[in-house]
Design a protein around this motif. Structure first.
Motif, mmCIF file in Angstrom:
data_model
loop_
_atom_site.group_PDB
_atom_site.id
_atom_site.type_symbol
_atom_site.label_atom_id
_atom_site.label_comp_id
_atom_site.label_asym_id
_atom_site.label_seq_id
_atom_site.Cartn_x
_atom_site.Cartn_y
_atom_site.Cartn_z
ATOM 1 N N THR A 83 11.467 17.348 -3.074
ATOM 2 C CA THR A 83 10.770 16.638 -4.155
ATOM 3 C C THR A 83 9.258 16.522 -3.973
ATOM 4 O O THR A 83 8.530 16.421 -4.963
ATOM 5 C CB THR A 83 11.344 15.208 -4.307
ATOM 6 N N LEU A 84 8.764 16.500 -2.714
ATOM 7 C CA LEU A 84 7.343 16.284 -2.477
ATOM 8 C C LEU A 84 6.585 17.601 -2.404
ATOM 9 O O LEU A 84 7.170 18.664 -2.205
ATOM 10 C CB LEU A 84 7.132 15.481 -1.193
ATOM 11 N N SER A 85 5.265 17.511 -2.558
ATOM 12 C CA SER A 85 4.389 18.679 -2.417
ATOM 13 C C SER A 85 3.169 18.254 -1.606
ATOM 14 O O SER A 85 2.874 17.056 -1.495
ATOM 15 C CB SER A 85 3.944 19.189 -3.792
ATOM 16 N N PRO A 86 2.434 19.220 -1.022
ATOM 17 C CA PRO A 86 1.244 18.865 -0.239
ATOM 18 C C PRO A 86 0.223 18.048 -1.029
ATOM 19 O O PRO A 86 -0.477 17.206 -0.472
ATOM 20 C CB PRO A 86 0.668 20.226 0.172
ATOM 21 N N LYS A 87 0.141 18.301 -2.360
ATOM 22 C CA LYS A 87 -0.853 17.610 -3.178
ATOM 23 C C LYS A 87 -0.615 16.099 -3.232
ATOM 24 O O LYS A 87 -1.555 15.309 -3.250
ATOM 25 C CB LYS A 87 -0.846 18.182 -4.599
ATOM 26 N N ILE A 88 0.647 15.694 -3.276
ATOM 27 C CA ILE A 88 0.946 14.269 -3.432
ATOM 28 C C ILE A 88 1.511 13.649 -2.162
ATOM 29 O O ILE A 88 1.785 12.445 -2.130
ATOM 30 C CB ILE A 88 1.942 14.040 -4.589
ATOM 31 N N PHE A 89 1.669 14.438 -1.091
ATOM 32 C CA PHE A 89 2.403 13.935 0.068
ATOM 33 C C PHE A 89 1.778 12.685 0.674
ATOM 34 O O PHE A 89 2.462 11.687 0.907
ATOM 35 C CB PHE A 89 2.528 14.999 1.160
ATOM 36 N N LEU A 90 0.471 12.699 0.960
ATOM 37 C CA LEU A 90 -0.160 11.574 1.652
ATOM 38 C C LEU A 90 -0.059 10.293 0.830
ATOM 39 O O LEU A 90 0.234 9.221 1.364
ATOM 40 C CB LEU A 90 -1.619 11.893 1.972
ATOM 41 N N VAL A 91 -0.284 10.405 -0.481
ATOM 42 C CA VAL A 91 -0.174 9.234 -1.350
ATOM 43 C C VAL A 91 1.268 8.751 -1.402
ATOM 44 O O VAL A 91 1.550 7.552 -1.278
ATOM 45 C CB VAL A 91 -0.686 9.563 -2.772
ATOM 46 N N ALA A 92 2.203 9.700 -1.576
ATOM 47 C CA ALA A 92 3.621 9.340 -1.669
ATOM 48 C C ALA A 92 4.122 8.710 -0.369
ATOM 49 O O ALA A 92 4.851 7.711 -0.388
ATOM 50 C CB ALA A 92 4.458 10.580 -2.008
ATOM 51 N N ALA A 93 3.726 9.279 0.778
ATOM 52 C CA ALA A 93 4.155 8.740 2.076
ATOM 53 C C ALA A 93 3.652 7.309 2.261
ATOM 54 O O ALA A 93 4.384 6.437 2.747
ATOM 55 C CB ALA A 93 3.641 9.631 3.207
ATOM 56 N N THR A 94 2.398 7.073 1.856
ATOM 57 C CA THR A 94 1.828 5.722 1.963
ATOM 58 C C THR A 94 2.601 4.734 1.105
ATOM 59 O O THR A 94 2.948 3.634 1.556
ATOM 60 C CB THR A 94 0.344 5.728 1.536
ATOM 61 N N ILE A 95 2.889 5.121 -0.135
ATOM 62 C CA ILE A 95 3.588 4.214 -1.060
ATOM 63 C C ILE A 95 5.020 3.967 -0.602
ATOM 64 O O ILE A 95 5.513 2.823 -0.637
ATOM 65 C CB ILE A 95 3.556 4.788 -2.495
ATOM 66 N N ILE A 96 5.723 5.018 -0.148
ATOM 67 C CA ILE A 96 7.103 4.865 0.334
ATOM 68 C C ILE A 96 7.153 3.888 1.508
ATOM 69 O O ILE A 96 7.979 2.974 1.545
ATOM 70 C CB ILE A 96 7.691 6.235 0.741
ATOM 71 N N CYS A 97 6.257 4.076 2.476
ATOM 72 C CA CYS A 97 6.227 3.185 3.652
ATOM 73 C C CYS A 97 5.761 1.784 3.271
ATOM 74 O O CYS A 97 6.197 0.797 3.877
ATOM 75 C CB CYS A 97 5.333 3.773 4.740
ATOM 76 N N SER A 98 4.885 1.689 2.256
ATOM 77 C CA SER A 98 4.421 0.376 1.791
ATOM 78 C C SER A 98 5.585 -0.429 1.227
ATOM 79 O O SER A 98 5.744 -1.615 1.533
ATOM 80 C CB SER A 98 3.339 0.535 0.720
ATOM 81 N N ILE A 99 6.394 0.219 0.389
ATOM 82 C CA ILE A 99 7.537 -0.468 -0.227
ATOM 83 C C ILE A 99 8.514 -0.922 0.862
ATOM 84 O O ILE A 99 8.984 -2.068 0.863
ATOM 85 C CB ILE A 99 8.242 0.449 -1.250
ATOM 86 N N ALA A 100 8.801 -0.008 1.805
ATOM 87 C CA ALA A 100 9.741 -0.346 2.888
ATOM 88 C C ALA A 100 9.222 -1.508 3.724
ATOM 89 O O ALA A 100 9.968 -2.436 4.058
ATOM 90 C CB ALA A 100 9.979 0.879 3.762
ATOM 91 N N SER A 101 7.930 -1.483 4.064
ATOM 92 C CA SER A 101 7.378 -2.534 4.927
ATOM 93 C C SER A 101 7.231 -3.864 4.183
ATOM 94 O O SER A 101 7.379 -4.927 4.779
ATOM 95 C CB SER A 101 6.030 -2.096 5.514
ATOM 96 N N LEU A 102 6.950 -3.817 2.881
ATOM 97 C CA LEU A 102 6.866 -5.053 2.102
ATOM 98 C C LEU A 102 8.230 -5.726 2.003
ATOM 99 O O LEU A 102 8.347 -6.947 2.031
ATOM 100 C CB LEU A 102 6.323 -4.760 0.696
ATOM 101 N N LEU A 103 9.292 -4.916 1.879
ATOM 102 C CA LEU A 103 10.647 -5.452 1.788
ATOM 103 C C LEU A 103 11.130 -5.991 3.133
ATOM 104 O O LEU A 103 11.800 -7.012 3.205
ATOM 105 C CB LEU A 103 11.619 -4.382 1.290
ATOM 106 N N THR A 104 10.792 -5.262 4.200
ATOM 107 C CA THR A 104 11.324 -5.619 5.523
ATOM 108 C C THR A 104 10.362 -6.469 6.347
ATOM 109 O O THR A 104 10.788 -7.201 7.241
ATOM 110 C CB THR A 104 11.653 -4.358 6.338
ATOM 111 N N GLY A 105 9.057 -6.347 6.070
ATOM 112 C CA GLY A 105 8.066 -7.090 6.845
ATOM 113 C C GLY A 105 7.827 -6.524 8.231
ATOM 114 O O GLY A 105 7.171 -7.150 9.053
ATOM 115 N N THR A 106 8.338 -5.320 8.507
ATOM 116 C CA THR A 106 8.161 -4.745 9.840
ATOM 117 C C THR A 106 7.531 -3.357 9.779
ATOM 118 O O THR A 106 8.062 -2.453 9.129
ATOM 119 C CB THR A 106 9.502 -4.670 10.610
#
Length: 438
Positions: A83-106
């Motif tokens: 699903t990902l491409s080099p063009k959007i990877f860095l932004v997508a990775a940041t947002i994915i990890c942001s959502i996970a860390s906001l939910l878990t706090g870790t």
């Protein structure tokens, strides 16, 4: 430590051991401390405070290993490559990890799970691994910084004696500029990536994953459980245990027996897909995988305990308080921030980098009639998110170990982590968002 690590590139554990030997000799033979005093009253209490972090370090090794052989991380890698491409990877990775860390706090849990999978995707897409690691660290630490279920967020609010939600609102003023600038930089870098994916390499990885795992959404049960339980504010360590136990039957479904699963959790997986690069990505985890990180942390606490017990750190802070601030709001913010950074550099501990400046400057904020929410956010701007940028800190060692990229290499890309305290300094000198008590 700075010269040895950044210039001479010495091994961190051995470097810390030699630094500890040198400081011990100076404190014992020149200043008259006894080894018993330095160890029992300095190192042991400090190590006790860090025991939670040490248990997480030990637990994450088996977690990564079991999630590898159960197909959880391979499935996340597979889905990312599809699903990902080099063009959007860095932004997508940041947002994915942001959502996970906001939910878990870790941040640590996010990096060990979603972060490890995204590093595999980055390799497959040809995204520079230091940039990928930096984006993951930014996303992981957004939640660690502003999630109401994060231990460091709660600690900062407690130290400043303010409501957690008021603290989070204050944090947004210094956190969001750095976070948005990070996303803009990642987006611009992605635009220049050209988007030419080496599909031959991607297809080799996809084929290797398909042939060696049952790639099914069933494998996502452990991370979904982890997110739900963490969001419900259950303690981090039991949540990690549940995530491990939930992966065991899925690993058995992948064809592993109990004896092999236990061995893998101890020594790490030995997956042979026939593709060397894929094997290197998948053969990670196990208690032995985290052994070097734990060794560095132990040596770090010998050194840090001596600095604290001898009064070295408090002497520097005392000088800042009496000789530098002199009634200036800007200098107070700067001194509070600098104290957190210096404590992080000296001890490598994110908790102490909040506790030390809070203890030293809390009353001064009241005296100068500055709201405590300004203090609480400064503690996190200069403590929580700065520590993973320090190569000899527990957080820096952890991120390097699980993401496979040296701290110095991902540091320039972890933009939010250093823009936070820079923004705090700018606010201090301009008066922006420096609220006064009525």
């Amino acid at each position: 430590m700075v010269v040895g690590k950044l210039i001479l590139e010495f091994d961190t554990a051995i470097l810390l051991m030699f630094v500890s030997i040198m400081t011990t000799a100076i404190y014992v033979f020149y200043y008259g401390f006894s080894w018993k005093e330095l160890f029992e009253e300095g190192t042991v209490p400090l190590a006790a405070k860090a025991m939670g972090a040490m248990i997480i370090l030990i637990t994450v090794g088996p977690l990564i290993a079991i999630w590898m052989i159960s197909g959880t991380i391979p499935y996340l890698m597979y889905a990312g490559l599809k699903t990902l491409s080099p063009k959007i990877f860095l932004v997508a990775a940041t947002i994915i990890c942001s959502i996970a860390s906001l939910l878990t706090g870790t941040s640590w849990g996010t990096a060990a799970t979603f972060g490890v999978a995204l590093m595999g995707v980055a390799y497959g897409l040809g995204v520079p691994l230091p940039a990928a690691a930096g984006a993951i660290v930014v996303g992981a630490y957004l939640g660690d910084k502003i999630s109401p279920v994060s231990d460091t967020t709660v600690l900062a609010a407690a130290l400043a004696e303010v409501d957690v939600l008021d603290h989070v609102k204050s944090m947004l003023y210094t956190t969001m500029p750095g976070y948005l600038i990070s996303l803009i930089v990642y987006g611009l870098v992605g635009l220049k990536a050209g988007g030419n994916i080496d599909w031959s390499k991607v297809n080799v990885i996809l084929q290797a994953l398909e042939q060696n795992f049952n790639l099914s959404p069933i494998t996502l049960i452990p991370p979904i459980l982890l997110l739900i339980l963490a969001y419900k504010k259950y303690p981090t360590i039991p949540v990690l245990w549940v995530a491990i136990l939930a992966a065991i039957p899925i690993a058995m479904w992948q064809g592993y027996d109990i004896a092999t699963i236990v061995k893998v959790m101890a020594k790490g997986p030995s997956i042979n897909t026939g593709v060397e690069a894929v094997d290197k990505m998948l053969n990670r985890g196990g208690i032995s995988f985290m052994a070097s990180a734990m060794a560095v942390v132990f040596f770090a606490y010998i050194f840090a305990g001596q600095l604290e017990r001898s009064g070295s750190i408090s002497k520097i802070i005392e000088y800042l308080q009496t000789k530098f601030i002199k009634g200036s709001v800007a200098r107070l913010i700067f001194a509070t921030s600098l104290t957190g950074i210096l404590t992080g550099l000296g001890t490598g501990n994110s908790y102490l980098s909040e506790i030390m400046p809070a203890t030293m400057f809390r009353d001064l904020f009241d005296k100068m009639k500055i709201k405590r929410t300004v203090l609480s956010r400064t503690l996190e701007d200069s403590g929580t998110v700065v520590v993973p940028l320090i190569p000899w800190s527990a957080a820096g060692i952890y991120m390097t170990t699980v993401l496979g990229v040296p701290t110095i290499q991902y540091l320039p890309w972890a933009i939010m982590c250093y823009l936070g305290f820079i923004t705090a300094w700018i606010y201090g000198y301009t008066g922006i968002a420096i609220w006064k008590e009525e």
